[in-house]
Design a protein around this motif. Structure first.
Motif, PDB file in Angstrom:
ATOM      1  N   ASP A 184      19.658  -8.458   1.059  1.00 30.44           N
ATOM      2  CA  ASP A 184      20.022  -9.872   1.045  1.00 30.44           C
ATOM      3  C   ASP A 184      18.833 -10.741   1.441  1.00 30.44           C
ATOM      4  N   LEU A 185      18.121 -10.328   2.492  1.00 30.04           N
ATOM      5  CA  LEU A 185      16.976 -11.088   2.974  1.00 30.04           C
ATOM      6  C   LEU A 185      15.870 -11.121   1.920  1.00 30.04           C
ATOM      7  N   ALA A 199      15.013 -10.244  10.862  1.00 29.97           N
ATOM      8  CA  ALA A 199      14.349 -11.549  10.774  1.00 29.97           C
ATOM      9  C   ALA A 199      12.850 -11.424  10.987  1.00 29.97           C
ATOM     10  N   ASP A 200      12.424 -10.374  11.718  1.00 28.82           N
ATOM     11  CA  ASP A 200      10.994 -10.168  11.949  1.00 28.82           C
ATOM     12  C   ASP A 200      10.256  -9.824  10.654  1.00 28.82           C
ATOM     13  N   TYR A 201      11.010  -9.401   9.627  1.00 28.28           N
ATOM     14  CA  TYR A 201      10.401  -9.024   8.360  1.00 28.28           C
ATOM     15  C   TYR A 201      10.291 -10.202   7.388  1.00 28.28           C
ATOM     16  N   GLU A 261       8.127 -13.079   2.749  1.00 25.41           N
ATOM     17  CA  GLU A 261       7.734 -14.355   2.158  1.00 25.41           C
ATOM     18  C   GLU A 261       6.279 -14.334   1.695  1.00 25.41           C
ATOM     19  N   ARG A 262       5.434 -13.649   2.466  1.00 25.88           N
ATOM     20  CA  ARG A 262       4.031 -13.530   2.058  1.00 25.88           C
ATOM     21  C   ARG A 262       3.942 -12.743   0.750  1.00 25.88           C
ATOM     22  N   CYS A 313       3.219  -5.914   5.637  1.00 27.30           N
ATOM     23  CA  CYS A 313       3.968  -5.642   6.858  1.00 27.30           C
ATOM     24  C   CYS A 313       3.705  -4.192   7.255  1.00 27.30           C
ATOM     25  N   LEU A 314       3.448  -3.961   8.535  1.00 25.36           N
ATOM     26  CA  LEU A 314       3.238  -2.604   9.027  1.00 25.36           C
ATOM     27  C   LEU A 314       3.940  -2.432  10.369  1.00 25.36           C
TER      28      LEU A 314
END
Length: 277
Positions: free
Chosen positions: A129-130, A91-93, A98-99, A44-45
């Motif tokens: 939490d996410l 949520a965008d993360y 997950e990856r 993620c960037l």
């Protein structure tokens, strides 16, 4: 023929920033060649730097990295970089988390840019939490370019949220640049230390701290940071991540493989000097 060294290499993680010319797949192979047990990768960037660093951003790229991880036995230490500030939709993360989880990452590294204490705590709790829902821990990294700049501030944050998924990422550069002393680590519960990023540098800060952080770090053991004291204070068992970005245009920087090999060997030498086995 000389007898093989029966002592296994000390476990290390090789960070993508140490070899920016390489793809994540190539980094995994290089880590295996150097005897590193782990790698640090970007899943993620932030949009502003999305084109500057190699990032695993598609299912095809993920599959290729997963294949090389399985083939080499190398694992993923940390997945980066998740930046938290007001207006960010957590949520965008989820995709990047997950990856990272599917690739077997130990932790997701987070930078906290929110200056409001209450909002910062809420953002970090919600992100933890996410991340925990995907099986990941969250390593809060204090940096010179975020709202959490020092070890003291990072510890205050962890104490305030008391989240079981939260831990620390200690980057030697930002530790020393923001007033850290190895003795400060004595009171930290070791389960709070997710990993240590190692590099070297002069005690006197340069004029451009950002350039130093992303392109001009020293090979561990070749400059002035008291790294032996840092390693001795933490004690064996903490994952050490070799993060030594060196500007690719430097005439003496060598190839990515040469730079990484030098950084890894120097780091192992320091760890042995500090009594790590």
């Amino acid at each position: 023929m000389a007898a093989a060294d029966p002592t296994p290499p000390l476990p290390l993680s090789l960070h993508q920033l140490t070899a920016l010319e390489l793809t994540p797949v190539e980094l995994v192979d290089l880590a295996a060649d150097l005897g590193c047990s782990h790698v640090g990768l970007f899943t993620c960037l932030p949009p502003g730097i999305a084109t500057r660093f190699p990032c695993i951003g598609t299912d095809e790229q993920e599959a290729a990295v997963a294949e090389r991880l399985a083939a080499t036995g190398v694992r993923v230490n940390n997945a980066e970089v998740f930046a938290l500030r007001e207006g960010v939709a957590l949520a965008d993360y989820r995709t990047g988390l997950e990856r990272a989880a599917r690739l077997g990452a130990r932790v997701a590294t987070v930078h906290l840019h929110e200056s409001s204490p209450g909002l910062a705590r809420a953002l970090l709790i919600n992100f933890c939490d996410l991340a925990a829902s995907t099986g990941l821990r969250v390593a809060l990294e204090f940096t010179s370019f975020s709202a959490v700049r020092s070890l003291y501030t990072a510890l205050q944050m962890l104490e305030s949220i008391q989240h079981p998924a939260a831990c620390l990422a200690i980057d030697a550069l930002h530790f020393f640049r923001n007033g850290g002393d190895p003795a400060d680590l004595d009171a930290i519960p070791r389960e709070w230390v997710g990993y240590l990023q190692l590099c070297d540098g002069p005690l006197t800060p340069p004029s451009d701290l950002y350039h130093e952080a992303v392109a001009a770090r020293g090979i561990p053991g070749t400059d002035e940071f008291p790294l032996l004291a840092l390693l001795s204070e933490l004690g064996q068992g903490v994952m050490v991540d070799v993060e030594v970005p060196r500007e690719m245009g430097w005439s003496n920087a060598g190839s990515a493989a040469q730079r990484a090999a030098e950084a890894v060997e120097s780091t192992r030498n320091l760890m042995r000097q500090a009594g790590w086995r």
